[in-house]
Design an enzyme around this catalytic site. Structure first.
Site, PDB file in Angstrom:
ATOM      1  N   ARG A   1      25.913 -13.038 -18.192  1.00 55.18           N
ATOM      2  CA  ARG A   1      26.294 -14.123 -17.288  1.00 55.18           C
ATOM      3  C   ARG A   1      25.144 -15.103 -17.090  1.00 55.18           C
ATOM      4  O   ARG A   1      25.249 -16.277 -17.363  1.00 55.18           O
ATOM      5  CB  ARG A   1      26.714 -13.552 -15.928  1.00 55.18           C
TER       6      ARG A   1
ATOM      7  N   LYS B   1      26.284   5.319  -7.507  1.00 52.97           N
ATOM      8  CA  LYS B   1      26.810   4.054  -6.988  1.00 52.97           C
ATOM      9  C   LYS B   1      27.951   4.360  -6.024  1.00 52.97           C
ATOM     10  O   LYS B   1      28.843   5.157  -6.355  1.00 52.97           O
ATOM     11  CB  LYS B   1      27.339   3.205  -8.167  1.00 52.97           C
TER      12      LYS B   1
ATOM     13  N   HIS C   1      35.459  -9.963 -16.236  1.00 50.40           N
ATOM     14  CA  HIS C   1      35.587  -8.818 -17.144  1.00 50.40           C
ATOM     15  C   HIS C   1      36.786  -9.021 -18.079  1.00 50.40           C
ATOM     16  O   HIS C   1      36.698  -8.762 -19.280  1.00 50.40           O
ATOM     17  CB  HIS C   1      35.826  -7.524 -16.344  1.00 50.40           C
TER      18      HIS C   1
ATOM     19  N   SER D   1      31.231  -7.867  -8.953  1.00 52.56           N
ATOM     20  CA  SER D   1      32.176  -7.059  -8.173  1.00 52.56           C
ATOM     21  C   SER D   1      31.751  -7.018  -6.706  1.00 52.56           C
ATOM     22  O   SER D   1      32.588  -7.084  -5.805  1.00 52.56           O
ATOM     23  CB  SER D   1      32.261  -5.657  -8.766  1.00 52.56           C
TER      24      SER D   1
HETATM   25  N1  COA Z   1      32.132 -10.856 -15.081  1.00 50.47           N
HETATM   26  C1  COA Z   1      32.010 -10.491 -13.807  1.00 50.47           C
HETATM   27  N2  COA Z   1      31.130  -9.548 -13.371  1.00 50.47           N
HETATM   28  C2  COA Z   1      30.359  -8.957 -14.282  1.00 50.47           C
HETATM   29  C3  COA Z   1      30.437  -9.286 -15.646  1.00 50.47           C
HETATM   30  C4  COA Z   1      31.369 -10.285 -16.040  1.00 50.47           C
HETATM   31  N3  COA Z   1      31.469 -10.684 -17.295  1.00 50.47           N
HETATM   32  N4  COA Z   1      29.539  -8.542 -16.304  1.00 50.47           N
HETATM   33  C5  COA Z   1      28.922  -7.774 -15.394  1.00 50.47           C
HETATM   34  N5  COA Z   1      29.414  -8.029 -14.174  1.00 50.47           N
HETATM   35  C6  COA Z   1      28.964  -7.434 -12.899  1.00 50.47           C
HETATM   36  C7  COA Z   1      29.739  -6.207 -12.513  1.00 50.47           C
HETATM   37  O1  COA Z   1      30.869  -6.554 -11.729  1.00 50.47           O
HETATM   38  C8  COA Z   1      28.723  -5.434 -11.711  1.00 50.47           C
HETATM   39  O2  COA Z   1      28.667  -5.934 -10.389  1.00 50.47           O
HETATM   40  P1  COA Z   1      28.186  -5.025  -9.171  1.00 50.47           P
HETATM   41  O3  COA Z   1      26.780  -4.567  -9.473  1.00 50.47           O
HETATM   42  O4  COA Z   1      28.271  -5.966  -8.055  1.00 50.47           O
HETATM   43  O5  COA Z   1      29.162  -3.876  -9.095  1.00 50.47           O
HETATM   44  C9  COA Z   1      27.382  -5.798 -12.341  1.00 50.47           C
HETATM   45  O6  COA Z   1      27.617  -6.994 -13.043  1.00 50.47           O
HETATM   46  C10 COA Z   1      26.853  -4.739 -13.240  1.00 50.47           C
HETATM   47  O7  COA Z   1      27.693  -4.640 -14.375  1.00 50.47           O
HETATM   48  P2  COA Z   1      28.224  -3.314 -15.048  1.00 50.47           P
HETATM   49  O8  COA Z   1      28.732  -3.711 -16.383  1.00 50.47           O
HETATM   50  O9  COA Z   1      29.182  -2.603 -14.176  1.00 50.47           O
HETATM   51  O10 COA Z   1      26.907  -2.564 -15.279  1.00 50.47           O
HETATM   52  P3  COA Z   1      26.372  -1.288 -14.622  1.00 50.47           P
HETATM   53  O11 COA Z   1      24.956  -1.573 -14.529  1.00 50.47           O
HETATM   54  O12 COA Z   1      27.034  -0.798 -13.418  1.00 50.47           O
HETATM   55  O13 COA Z   1      26.769  -0.220 -15.766  1.00 50.47           O
HETATM   56  C11 COA Z   1      26.469   0.986 -17.831  1.00 50.47           C
HETATM   57  C12 COA Z   1      26.139  -0.226 -16.971  1.00 50.47           C
HETATM   58  C13 COA Z   1      27.672   1.757 -17.347  1.00 50.47           C
HETATM   59  C14 COA Z   1      26.790   0.426 -19.182  1.00 50.47           C
HETATM   60  C15 COA Z   1      25.189   1.849 -17.878  1.00 50.47           C
HETATM   61  O14 COA Z   1      24.816   2.215 -16.588  1.00 50.47           O
HETATM   62  C16 COA Z   1      25.377   3.107 -18.706  1.00 50.47           C
HETATM   63  O15 COA Z   1      25.359   3.026 -19.915  1.00 50.47           O
HETATM   64  N6  COA Z   1      25.556   4.271 -18.064  1.00 50.47           N
HETATM   65  C17 COA Z   1      25.737   5.554 -18.746  1.00 50.47           C
HETATM   66  C18 COA Z   1      24.444   6.376 -18.744  1.00 50.47           C
HETATM   67  C19 COA Z   1      23.491   5.893 -19.806  1.00 50.47           C
HETATM   68  O16 COA Z   1      23.748   5.941 -20.994  1.00 50.47           O
HETATM   69  N7  COA Z   1      22.304   5.435 -19.362  1.00 50.47           N
HETATM   70  C20 COA Z   1      21.260   4.957 -20.244  1.00 50.47           C
HETATM   71  C21 COA Z   1      21.451   3.524 -20.598  1.00 50.47           C
HETATM   72  S1  COA Z   1      20.162   2.969 -21.651  1.00 50.47           S
END
Ligand code: COA
Length: 163
Positions: free
Chosen positions: A92, A42, A18, A130
């Protein structure tokens, strides 16, 4: 007009992967807001406040990086409120693509004026997540090069307490 980019995610915990994306985004855009999404579905390890504090500590020397959290709202509503033009996401592996493609298209449908920009993960961090890091720390492995020291310390503390 300054270009403001939002980098959203759960950051539970923030990893070196990140950090790498945030640093690179800060060179591309005038301002980067790292937006910690509080997702009640989550199960969290670090509280949103702890994640904000850790990320603020990591980026205190970067004047164009801000750390915030958002909850119970659509990402695009938050982006609009911040008057940002761009959503940054890291890619990734090929598996990320399908999910990211769907999310980018949904966000485009909801707010056509906002662009999603993808930054390819650095090869050193492309395997990180993560959840993987939490498992390594919980089972006593070394996460050298995967986590900043301050994050590792906090995560160890939290995982110890939760045992
Ligand atoms: N390096 C290391 N890990 C990474 C990474 C990077 N460059 N990019 C992503 N990851 C990992 C994260 O650690 C996370 O791991 P985990 O699942 O083991 O915790 C995983 O990839 C998911 O990444 P994250 O960026 O946290 O995505 P998410 O799916 O949890 O969240 C949001 C995505 C918050 C952007 C999305 O859910 C959102 O927009 N929510 C708001 C509500 C909304 O608008 N919904 C409609 C969307 S169309």
């Amino acid at each position: 007009m300054p270009t403001i980019a939002i980098y959203p995610g759960s950051f539970d915990p923030p990893t070196e992967g990140h950090k790498n994306i945030i640093e690179r985004a800060s060179k591309l855009f005038d301002q980067v807001i790292v937006a910690i999404a509080v997702n009640s579905a989550k199960q969290e390890t670090l509280s949103p406040e702890e994640r904000v504090t850790l990320l603020k500590g990591l980026f205190q020397e970067y004047p164009n990086i801000q750390i915030e959290s958002f909850q119970d709202q659509l990402l695009i509503h938050y982006v609009q409120k911040k008057k940002a033009q761009v959503i940054v996401r890291g890619l990734r592996t090929f598996q990320d693509y399908e999910y990211e493609f769907q999310m980018a298209l949904a966000n485009k449908q909801l707010a056509p004026e906002i662009e999603t920009v993808f930054i390819m993960a650095d090869a050193r961090y492309a395997f990180l997540s993560s959840t993987l890091i939490k498992e390594i720390v919980r089972l006593g492995g070394s996460c050298e090069g995967m986590l900043s020291l301050s994050v590792e310390k906090k995560l160890k503390e939290k995982l110890k307490k939760s045992r």
